[in-house]
Design a protein around this motif. Structure first.
Motif, PDB file in Angstrom:
ATOM      1  N   VAL A  43       0.859  -1.182   0.000  1.00  0.00           N
ATOM      2  CA  VAL A  43       0.000   0.000   0.000  1.00  0.00           C
ATOM      3  C   VAL A  43       0.895   1.231   0.000  1.00  0.00           C
ATOM      4  O   VAL A  43       1.783   1.377   0.843  1.00  0.00           O
ATOM      5  N   SER A  44       0.660   2.106  -0.926  1.00  0.00           N
ATOM      6  CA  SER A  44       1.503   3.293  -1.032  1.00  0.00           C
ATOM      7  C   SER A  44       0.814   4.549  -0.509  1.00  0.00           C
ATOM      8  O   SER A  44       1.305   5.647  -0.694  1.00  0.00           O
ATOM      9  N   ASP A  45      -0.338   4.400   0.118  1.00  0.00           N
ATOM     10  CA  ASP A  45      -1.043   5.555   0.676  1.00  0.00           C
ATOM     11  C   ASP A  45      -0.523   5.851   2.082  1.00  0.00           C
ATOM     12  O   ASP A  45      -0.178   4.937   2.838  1.00  0.00           O
ATOM     13  N   ILE A  46      -0.529   7.113   2.416  1.00  0.00           N
ATOM     14  CA  ILE A  46      -0.127   7.536   3.748  1.00  0.00           C
ATOM     15  C   ILE A  46      -1.390   7.786   4.562  1.00  0.00           C
ATOM     16  O   ILE A  46      -2.300   8.479   4.110  1.00  0.00           O
ATOM     17  N   ASN A  47      -1.410   7.267   5.750  1.00  0.00           N
ATOM     18  CA  ASN A  47      -2.543   7.478   6.634  1.00  0.00           C
ATOM     19  C   ASN A  47      -2.375   8.856   7.303  1.00  0.00           C
ATOM     20  O   ASN A  47      -1.480   9.045   8.131  1.00  0.00           O
ATOM     21  N   VAL A  48      -3.205   9.814   6.944  1.00  0.00           N
ATOM     22  CA  VAL A  48      -3.052  11.182   7.434  1.00  0.00           C
ATOM     23  C   VAL A  48      -3.919  11.493   8.643  1.00  0.00           C
ATOM     24  O   VAL A  48      -3.836  12.589   9.195  1.00  0.00           O
TER      25      VAL A  48
END
Length: 141
Positions: free
Chosen positions: A10-15
């Protein structure tokens, strides 16, 4: 036979945690900002005078305390105690950046008139065209 699917990274950042931290910081700054005031305790003389216009720039305040200590406050920070040559340098620097900024003298009521006048002459030598004198309203204690 059962085949295992390969998981993709997963390349999304949890913001969400960053948003939480920013909201907490925002609340802290909103609560503490009104508590941070820069000023010098001076017992001002009482007089009926017109206040500065609300849309004017915040004044540079040069203060003389009852102990004859000098301070310069530009609305955000207080410098001092200072000697007269340091005051002259600071005020000249402010006037180079903002020549139309108002200059106010805040003299304690127990200070001799001579100290306030000497301060005003010092400011005049630095090119200040107009100096205001700060007072407390008559009805205030």
């Amino acid at each position: 036979m059962y085949q295992r699917k390969r998981r993709r990274p997963v390349s999304d950042i949890n913001v969400v945690p960053y948003i939480d931290v920013m909201l907490v910081l925002l609340i802290i700054f909103m609560v503490t900002a009104p508590l941070i005031t820069a000023g010098v305790n001076v017992d001002l003389p009482k007089a009926e005078a017109n206040p500065l216009a609300e849309d004017s720039k915040p004044p540079i305040v040069v203060s003389v305390t009852q102990d004859y200590e000098y301070f310069v406050t530009d609305g955000s920070k207080k410098d001092g105690p200072l000697n007269p040559s340091e005051i002259a340098t600071i005020v000249a620097a402010f006037l180079q950046v903002e020549p139309d900024r108002p200059i106010m003298v805040e003299g304690d009521r127990k200070v001799d008139y001579d100290a306030v006048v000497s301060l005003m002459v010092l400011l005049q030598k630095q090119g200040v065209k107009s100096v205001g004198l700060m007072t407390d309203p008559v009805g205030e204690q």
